[in-house]
Design a protein around this motif. Structure first.
Motif, PDB file in Angstrom:
ATOM      1  N   LEU A 251      71.495  48.448  22.169  1.00 46.56           N
ATOM      2  CA  LEU A 251      70.662  47.235  22.136  1.00 46.56           C
ATOM      3  C   LEU A 251      71.453  46.117  21.475  1.00 46.56           C
ATOM      4  O   LEU A 251      71.946  46.274  20.359  1.00 46.56           O
ATOM      5  CB  LEU A 251      69.393  47.509  21.336  1.00 46.56           C
ATOM      6  N   ARG A 252      71.579  44.995  22.181  1.00 43.16           N
ATOM      7  CA  ARG A 252      72.357  43.891  21.637  1.00 43.16           C
ATOM      8  C   ARG A 252      71.437  42.847  21.031  1.00 43.16           C
ATOM      9  O   ARG A 252      70.495  42.386  21.654  1.00 43.16           O
ATOM     10  CB  ARG A 252      73.217  43.263  22.720  1.00 43.16           C
ATOM     11  N   VAL A 253      71.739  42.509  19.751  1.00 47.97           N
ATOM     12  CA  VAL A 253      70.977  41.482  19.041  1.00 47.97           C
ATOM     13  C   VAL A 253      71.968  40.374  18.715  1.00 47.97           C
ATOM     14  O   VAL A 253      72.938  40.618  18.001  1.00 47.97           O
ATOM     15  CB  VAL A 253      70.389  42.027  17.723  1.00 47.97           C
ATOM     16  N   GLY A 254      71.758  39.183  19.254  1.00 52.23           N
ATOM     17  CA  GLY A 254      72.738  38.108  19.059  1.00 52.23           C
ATOM     18  C   GLY A 254      74.107  38.603  19.508  1.00 52.23           C
ATOM     19  O   GLY A 254      74.225  39.334  20.501  1.00 52.23           O
ATOM     20  N   ASP A 255      75.164  38.268  18.737  1.00 55.32           N
ATOM     21  CA  ASP A 255      76.483  38.756  19.143  1.00 55.32           C
ATOM     22  C   ASP A 255      76.979  39.854  18.202  1.00 55.32           C
ATOM     23  O   ASP A 255      78.172  40.121  18.103  1.00 55.32           O
ATOM     24  CB  ASP A 255      77.488  37.590  19.222  1.00 55.32           C
ATOM     25  N   GLY A 256      76.041  40.489  17.469  1.00 56.98           N
ATOM     26  CA  GLY A 256      76.419  41.566  16.547  1.00 56.98           C
ATOM     27  C   GLY A 256      76.717  42.872  17.276  1.00 56.98           C
ATOM     28  O   GLY A 256      76.613  42.956  18.503  1.00 56.98           O
ATOM     29  N   ALA A 257      77.105  43.885  16.492  1.00 56.50           N
ATOM     30  CA  ALA A 257      77.391  45.203  17.063  1.00 56.50           C
ATOM     31  C   ALA A 257      76.100  45.777  17.652  1.00 56.50           C
ATOM     32  O   ALA A 257      75.020  45.566  17.108  1.00 56.50           O
ATOM     33  CB  ALA A 257      77.923  46.120  15.973  1.00 56.50           C
ATOM     34  N   PRO A 258      76.186  46.495  18.780  1.00 54.50           N
ATOM     35  CA  PRO A 258      74.986  47.038  19.407  1.00 54.50           C
ATOM     36  C   PRO A 258      74.359  48.159  18.577  1.00 54.50           C
ATOM     37  O   PRO A 258      75.063  48.855  17.843  1.00 54.50           O
ATOM     38  CB  PRO A 258      75.502  47.576  20.739  1.00 54.50           C
ATOM     39  N   ILE A 259      73.024  48.284  18.694  1.00 55.65           N
ATOM     40  CA  ILE A 259      72.304  49.379  18.038  1.00 55.65           C
ATOM     41  C   ILE A 259      72.201  50.511  19.059  1.00 55.65           C
ATOM     42  O   ILE A 259      71.716  50.298  20.169  1.00 55.65           O
ATOM     43  CB  ILE A 259      70.875  48.940  17.644  1.00 55.65           C
ATOM     44  N   ALA A 260      72.654  51.710  18.664  1.00 54.98           N
ATOM     45  CA  ALA A 260      72.600  52.848  19.594  1.00 54.98           C
ATOM     46  C   ALA A 260      71.157  53.132  19.995  1.00 54.98           C
ATOM     47  O   ALA A 260      70.245  53.059  19.157  1.00 54.98           O
ATOM     48  CB  ALA A 260      73.220  54.065  18.927  1.00 54.98           C
ATOM     49  N   LEU A 261      70.964  53.448  21.265  1.00 57.99           N
ATOM     50  CA  LEU A 261      69.617  53.722  21.768  1.00 57.99           C
ATOM     51  C   LEU A 261      69.289  55.197  21.577  1.00 57.99           C
ATOM     52  O   LEU A 261      69.962  56.062  22.143  1.00 57.99           O
ATOM     53  CB  LEU A 261      69.562  53.364  23.262  1.00 57.99           C
ATOM     54  N   PRO A 262      68.253  55.526  20.760  1.00 61.87           N
ATOM     55  CA  PRO A 262      67.899  56.940  20.569  1.00 61.87           C
ATOM     56  C   PRO A 262      67.537  57.594  21.900  1.00 61.87           C
ATOM     57  O   PRO A 262      66.979  56.928  22.779  1.00 61.87           O
ATOM     58  CB  PRO A 262      66.687  56.875  19.638  1.00 61.87           C
ATOM     59  N   PRO A 263      67.854  58.896  22.038  1.00 60.78           N
ATOM     60  CA  PRO A 263      67.651  59.602  23.313  1.00 60.78           C
ATOM     61  C   PRO A 263      66.238  59.488  23.877  1.00 60.78           C
ATOM     62  O   PRO A 263      66.067  59.463  25.091  1.00 60.78           O
ATOM     63  CB  PRO A 263      67.960  61.064  22.956  1.00 60.78           C
TER      64      PRO A 263
END
Ligand SMILES: Nc1ncnc2c1ncn2[C@@H]1O[C@H](COP(=O)(O)OP(=O)(O)OP(=O)(O)O)[C@@H](O)[C@H]1O
Ligand SMILES: [Mg+2]
Length: 360
Positions: A251-263
């Protein structure tokens, strides 16, 4: 058989529909809390159960019998109101026993019931006093005693603690919980205080605009809110909610590092889809060097020590988030920090409908 069954209840006042189809079935001994903001229809529903208002449609059953149209005094239901008026010229004992007196219950039996109720509420030493000689909390106990003494099938409470100061509210809340554990009566309790709802309820019905938004145990409401509205209503500080876009790598928020999507969300979001991400402030902690859980990077703006916790406000993309950290945490403002959280702490909602992506 349910102890109390509320079936498709509607209520309209002229053009306005205040209740738009309420369905709840309560087992014997349940403590149901109706939770919702002002004007959502909580008191209206309670008054309909009590018989102080008639529904425009639907049915209410206590045990096997429909009570719609039955006179309030024949419903075997007792109600404690927000503004509980005690009779100022009567003693506490007579205030408690007055309902029984009106029902022509013999004096000896009445006295026994009043004494028993006073013992439960720990006000035996106040029975001879007048209401004016009592504290707010003691008066509240007398009002509860008046309902208790009737030993009804169902108790209704309409914001019974809202006139008390914060400390007394907490004491009376514990007291009500103790009484319910002891007596195991079926209760419907109205409040707009989410802490009261969380602590007292066996189940919570979150109401919004004449409908039930979600019905579930306190754990379900808190851990798996079905909508953004419920997510925002329960929890303090409220759940962090911010926009993100689903991409290959998370999941991309602004231009920060993506948040891994839980299974558990795999297959429920497609690439390029906009979502609302929800994470409770208390679910965030500072990430250690080898954290494996999902991560979130944000710039610290404000740090506030409340005593039991450190409340951190930080920016992620164009949005602000709050984290509740242990009080001794050292954190400099204007620094980038990486927060970690457990998989289960991540909630995703449809930004248009507000519904959880995990809901049906
Ligand atoms: N007798 C009435 N005539 C017309 N409208 C009414 C009547 N009683 C209630 N309403 C309306 O129905 C809606 C729900 O009212 P209700 O008293 O049930 O709200 P509530 O959830 O108990 O709010 P609060 O938390 O402020 O007590 C409100 O918009 C109110 O104005
Ligand atoms: Mg009300």
């Amino acid at each position: 058989m349910s102890a109390l069954e509320i079936h498709n209840i509607h209520k309209r006042y002229g053009e306005v529909e205040t209740l738009k189809g309420i369905d709840i079935a309560l087992e014997s001994g349940e403590f149901l809390v109706l939770l919702g903001s002002s004007g959502c229809g909580k008191s209206t529903l309670l008054n309909i159960i009590a018989g102080l208002a008639e529904p425009s449609g639907g049915d209410i059953r206590v045990g096997t019998r429909s009570i719609v149209g039955v006179h309030p005094k024949d419903r075997d239901i007792a109600m404690v109101f927000q503004s509980y008026a005690l009779y100022p010229n009567m003693s506490v004992a007579r205030n408690i026993g007055f309902g029984l007196e009106m029902r022509k219950v013999p004096a000896a039996e009445r006295e026994k019931a009043v004494n028993e109720t006073a013992r439960l509420l720990q006000i035996e030493n106040l029975l001879e006093r007048r209401p004016a000689q009592l504290s707010g909390g003691q008066r509240q106990r007398v009002a509860i005693g008046r309902a208790l003494v009737r030993n009804p099938q169902v108790f209704l409470f309409d914001e019974p603690l809202s006139n008390l100061d914060a400390k007394l509210r907490m004491e009376m809340r514990t007291e009500l919980k103790r009484l319910h554990q002891l007596l195991k009566t079926t209760v419907v309790y109205v409040t707009h205080d989410q802490i009261e709802a969380m602590t007292l309820a066996t189940r919570i019905a979150v109401m919004r605009d004449g409908r039930i938004e979600q019905l579930g145990t306190p754990e379900e409401i808190y851990d798996r809110p079905a909508t953004l509205y419920v997510a925002g209503f329960v929890g303090s500080p409220p759940m962090n909610v911010f926009e993100a876009v689903a991409a290959e790598d998370g999941l991309r928020v602004g231009d920060g590092a993506p948040i891994a999507l839980p299974p558990r969300f795999h297959g429920r979001v497609s690439n390029g889809q906009r979502v609302k991400v929800g994470i409770r402030p208390e679910a965030l902690h500072l990430a250690g060097p080898d954290a494996r859980t999902p991560l979130l990077t944000a710039r610290v703006e404000v740090v506030e020590l409340t005593g039991p916790e450190l409340v951190v406000t930080a920016r992620i993309g164009g949005e602000r988030i709050t984290a509740c950290l242990p009080p001794r945490t050292r954190l400099a403002i204007d620094t980038e920090q990486t927060f970690a959280f457990d998989d289960e702490a991540l909630h995703l909602f449809n930004p248009e409908t507000g519904r959880s992506l995990l809901a049906g």
